[in-house]
Design a protein around this motif. Sequence first.
Motif, PDB file in Angstrom:
ATOM      1  N   ALA A 269      15.288  -0.437  -9.166  1.00 17.24           N
ATOM      2  CA  ALA A 269      13.741   0.150  -8.683  1.00 17.24           C
ATOM      3  C   ALA A 269      13.612  -0.280  -7.128  1.00 17.24           C
ATOM      4  N   GLU A 270      12.856   0.395  -6.721  1.00 14.51           N
ATOM      5  CA  GLU A 270      12.551   0.158  -5.274  1.00 14.51           C
ATOM      6  C   GLU A 270      11.168  -0.826  -5.138  1.00 14.51           C
ATOM      7  N   LEU A 271      11.372  -1.604  -4.227  1.00 12.73           N
ATOM      8  CA  LEU A 271      10.395  -2.823  -3.967  1.00 12.73           C
ATOM      9  C   LEU A 271       9.058  -2.100  -3.603  1.00 12.73           C
ATOM     10  N   ILE A 272       8.838  -1.036  -2.966  1.00 12.40           N
ATOM     11  CA  ILE A 272       7.796  -0.444  -2.596  1.00 12.40           C
ATOM     12  C   ILE A 272       6.936   0.299  -4.007  1.00 12.40           C
ATOM     13  N   ASP A 273       7.683   0.344  -4.824  1.00 12.24           N
ATOM     14  CA  ASP A 273       7.230   0.809  -6.152  1.00 12.24           C
ATOM     15  C   ASP A 273       6.579  -0.064  -6.835  1.00 12.24           C
ATOM     16  N   GLU A 274       7.244  -1.374  -6.864  1.00 12.45           N
ATOM     17  CA  GLU A 274       6.767  -2.556  -7.606  1.00 12.45           C
ATOM     18  C   GLU A 274       5.649  -2.766  -6.967  1.00 12.45           C
ATOM     19  N   VAL A 275       5.688  -3.097  -5.579  1.00  9.08           N
ATOM     20  CA  VAL A 275       4.310  -3.610  -4.994  1.00  9.08           C
ATOM     21  C   VAL A 275       3.062  -2.432  -5.037  1.00  9.08           C
TER      22      VAL A 275
ATOM     23  N   LEU B 217       0.663  -7.163  -2.477  1.00  7.84           N
ATOM     24  CA  LEU B 217       1.782  -7.695  -1.817  1.00  7.84           C
ATOM     25  C   LEU B 217       1.869  -9.303  -1.696  1.00  7.84           C
ATOM     26  N   ARG B 218       2.707  -9.655  -2.360  1.00  3.53           N
ATOM     27  CA  ARG B 218       2.982 -11.220  -2.385  1.00  3.53           C
ATOM     28  C   ARG B 218       3.630 -11.660  -1.049  1.00  3.53           C
ATOM     29  N   ILE B 219       3.070 -12.499  -0.331  1.00  5.26           N
ATOM     30  CA  ILE B 219       3.266 -13.130   0.889  1.00  5.26           C
ATOM     31  C   ILE B 219       3.523 -14.481   0.916  1.00  5.26           C
ATOM     32  N   ALA B 220       4.799 -14.916   1.005  1.00  8.05           N
ATOM     33  CA  ALA B 220       5.015 -16.540   1.118  1.00  8.05           C
ATOM     34  C   ALA B 220       4.955 -16.939   2.727  1.00  8.05           C
ATOM     35  N   VAL B 221       4.071 -18.120   2.519  1.00  8.16           N
ATOM     36  CA  VAL B 221       3.521 -18.662   3.840  1.00  8.16           C
ATOM     37  C   VAL B 221       3.880 -20.239   3.679  1.00  8.16           C
TER      38      VAL B 221
ATOM     39  N   GLY C 133      -0.713 -10.676   7.705  1.00  5.26           N
ATOM     40  CA  GLY C 133      -0.302 -10.321   6.255  1.00  5.26           C
ATOM     41  C   GLY C 133      -1.453  -9.406   5.717  1.00  5.26           C
ATOM     42  N   GLN C 134      -2.720  -9.780   6.158  1.00  6.84           N
ATOM     43  CA  GLN C 134      -3.969  -9.008   5.595  1.00  6.84           C
ATOM     44  C   GLN C 134      -3.827  -7.679   5.963  1.00  6.84           C
TER      45      GLN C 134
ATOM     46  N   GLU D 231      -2.661  -1.819   5.407  1.00  7.67           N
ATOM     47  CA  GLU D 231      -1.856  -0.592   5.695  1.00  7.67           C
ATOM     48  C   GLU D 231      -0.929  -0.041   4.791  1.00  7.67           C
ATOM     49  N   LEU D 232      -0.776  -0.644   3.882  1.00  4.19           N
ATOM     50  CA  LEU D 232      -0.079  -0.732   2.523  1.00  4.19           C
ATOM     51  C   LEU D 232      -0.792  -0.262   1.324  1.00  4.19           C
ATOM     52  N   ASP D 233      -2.017  -0.353   1.736  1.00  6.14           N
ATOM     53  CA  ASP D 233      -3.382   0.028   0.658  1.00  6.14           C
ATOM     54  C   ASP D 233      -2.929  -0.817  -0.645  1.00  6.14           C
ATOM     55  N   VAL D 234      -2.642  -1.984  -0.374  1.00  2.00           N
ATOM     56  CA  VAL D 234      -2.744  -2.825  -1.592  1.00  2.00           C
ATOM     57  C   VAL D 234      -3.536  -4.079  -1.330  1.00  2.00           C
ATOM     58  N   ARG D 235      -3.702  -5.127  -2.418  1.00  4.11           N
ATOM     59  CA  ARG D 235      -4.231  -6.459  -1.975  1.00  4.11           C
ATOM     60  C   ARG D 235      -3.056  -7.380  -1.676  1.00  4.11           C
ATOM     61  N   VAL D 236      -3.660  -8.482  -1.032  1.00 10.04           N
ATOM     62  CA  VAL D 236      -2.653  -9.527  -0.602  1.00 10.04           C
ATOM     63  C   VAL D 236      -2.620 -10.578  -1.424  1.00 10.04           C
TER      64      VAL D 236
END
Length: 160
Positions: free
Chosen positions: A19-25, A31-35, A58-59, A64-69
């Motif tokens: 499965a492609e990561l963009i589909d999972e997101v 979008l899960r961002i490590a900081v 990240g926000q 731009e990807l039309d998802v939450r962060v």
Amino acid sequence: MRLTIGVLLAALISPLAQAELIDEVNDRGELRIAVQADTPPYAYRENEHLTGFEIELGQALANELDVRVEFIETTADDMLPGVENGKYDIALNQTGAEQKTDGALDLSQPYGRKSLVIPFQKDNPAFESAVNNALQRIEADGRLAALEQKWLEGRAANEP
């Protein structure tokens, strides 16, 4: 008989494993961002809230990807392995284009004055394209320059 069942199971599971990561997101809507929350002016806590250059970038990426962060605070030791094993989708951690990931991760196109890159799981071309396109839009409309000016200009002495 066992071989037939094994082959059938492998055939059913294989598409899921690829499965492609963009589909999972997109399916997750997030979008899960490590900081690392101890690297001002990039990411740090102020009044119990995460703030900094990487947080605002990240926000913007998530928008731009039309998802939450979701920002996930982690350590330097866990960050890239966590991206590699899928715990995080990307890491924002001042990774420079010249840094090596030993081939374990793919990297976005360089962005900003410092030519930073965003590491993500290997072999996800649609995700790579989506992230690179988002970065291009953020750069083209001046948002990236505004973030750099807000967070990074005049702070060279504090940079890691």
